[in-house]
Motif scaffolding. Sequence first.
Motif, short mmCIF file in Angstrom:
data_model
loop_
_atom_site.label_atom_id
_atom_site.label_comp_id
_atom_site.label_asym_id
_atom_site.label_seq_id
_atom_site.Cartn_x
_atom_site.Cartn_y
_atom_site.Cartn_z
N GLN A 93 -22.80 -90.59 31.56
CA GLN A 93 -22.94 -89.30 30.89
C GLN A 93 -24.22 -88.58 31.31
OE1 GLN A 93 -22.81 -90.83 26.86
NE2 GLN A 93 -20.62 -90.38 26.66
N VAL A 107 -23.25 -76.14 34.10
CA VAL A 107 -22.49 -76.03 32.84
C VAL A 107 -21.73 -74.71 32.79
CG1 VAL A 107 -22.69 -75.91 30.33
CG2 VAL A 107 -24.05 -77.58 31.60
N VAL A 185 -23.98 -76.04 23.92
CA VAL A 185 -25.00 -76.33 24.92
C VAL A 185 -26.33 -76.37 24.18
CG1 VAL A 185 -26.12 -75.64 27.06
CG2 VAL A 185 -23.68 -75.16 26.71
N LEU A 214 -21.61 -86.51 21.40
CA LEU A 214 -21.85 -85.85 22.68
C LEU A 214 -20.56 -85.34 23.31
CD1 LEU A 214 -24.43 -88.19 24.47
CD2 LEU A 214 -24.81 -85.82 23.81
N THR A 217 -20.50 -81.55 23.78
CA THR A 217 -21.87 -81.04 23.88
C THR A 217 -22.46 -81.33 25.26
OG1 THR A 217 -22.20 -81.49 21.53
CG2 THR A 217 -24.18 -81.12 22.85
N ALA A 218 -23.26 -80.40 25.75
CA ALA A 218 -24.10 -80.64 26.92
C ALA A 218 -25.54 -80.46 26.50
CB ALA A 218 -23.74 -79.67 28.05
N SER A 239 -23.96 -85.26 28.90
CA SER A 239 -22.76 -84.79 28.20
C SER A 239 -21.75 -85.92 28.07
CB SER A 239 -22.12 -83.61 28.93
OG SER A 239 -20.97 -83.16 28.22
N ASP A 241 -18.67 -85.10 27.73
CA ASP A 241 -17.47 -84.51 28.34
C ASP A 241 -17.39 -85.01 29.78
OD1 ASP A 241 -15.62 -82.81 29.66
OD2 ASP A 241 -16.00 -81.20 28.25
#
Length: 440
Positions: A93, A107, A185, A214, A217-218, A239, A241
């Motif tokens: 991550q 991002v 963000v 997370l 979220t970044a 992140s 993601d």
Amino acid sequence: MALPAPDLAADASCVAVYRDLRDGVARSSAQIGYGYNLYPISTATARHLQQVLRACLRDGRMHEYGTVHDEHDRALAATLAGEYLGVAVDEDQVMFCAGASEGIGLVSRYLAACCASMVLPAPCYFAFEQTPRRHPLAVAGRYRGDGAVHWSGGGASHTAVVEILPNGVTGTGFRPPAVQADFRVLDLVFQAGGHSSGRHLVADHARTALAGRLTDTAVLMTPSKDLSLPGLRAGLLISGDTALIAAARDDVFDRVASANPMVGHFVLLYLTVLLMAEAAHDSDPGAFALRHAWVRAQYKRHRVSTCPTEFTCRAITDHLDRMAGHFSEAFRLLTDHGSGLLRVSDDMRPIAGYSLLPRLNVDLPTPQDLVGWVNAVGRRFDLKLNPSLLFGGNLASWNALYPGEPRIRVNLSVPHADLVRTLDLLRTARRELDRVGAKR
């Protein structure tokens, strides 16, 4: 046969206005609102980075595109960042990037591909406005400190809210807007330099905002401002993601074969210092040694050989305390010497960092008047000012969120004598320009 001219996106308003503000202004002019930390770098930081460079040369990292050490650095960064942010972070991550600016671009490009639009704080760093123009990514709205939003449309399927802790221009905390966000963000601009009553307030806010998650979220972090090394572009993107991290790594790989190993080590030093700074202000006198023992064990576990010594950590955290004292004294000088010129109150004191955006006590009813006045100060008095219009948004959003409030950025990291001198110069400029205006 020449290629046809491409239809490139226009500059964001905050970038375009820069040319009008600086037209005819000497590059050597003095400045009040620098965008970087002018407080000297700690000698302990410099010595540690020299040791890091020697280690990278010894381990062959400077003549290979990537080694197993890169994985070790990322794994350690995940452990240290997770401890600091209060959320479990996995090695997969985490990625290092060339400053937070590159992270913003990575991002933004991903969000554009997801058919998302952004809601930005106003003011904010110009990259959040300029980068979306290149992808493109719509800005659905902008919000001020109390969470009030000026909507500008966008029509995207999803919404990403950007939170900056603290606001990188005002130095204060912003209330997030009451918006149903599909993604967030979290940009942690400053951590150090806050006044004693608000120490580590940014970390507390970040932990609360993340709330242990997370996936949507970044998080962006950079050591460059707190540790006074803007020239060494170092940033951290975190992140949960997985698609975002994969896309970001592909994006970077298209441009560079591997990250500079010094970047990762600078981030590791920063995360270490942030953890040690909390321990340095703990009421338990033994907390510092205990925290360093834990940090040292993490470096060893992840097979990273460049753990800063306890002495180095103490020297850097002491340096950061002195820096905070310098900022605090600069705020006092600004309050005293800026009286009648800038409207400064104690609630504007930055909770971290060196930047604030006080109101300018000059009758400038429109943004166009502000641009002309700032340019005149620059041309005639060799003094660069950075008004609010440089920091994101556009004329409509500034009029809606801050009507009739001309503001300029002030940097508290400058030498105290320089701050007083430029304030005196600004006072002279205002007096002379007011006199010229009265004659007209």
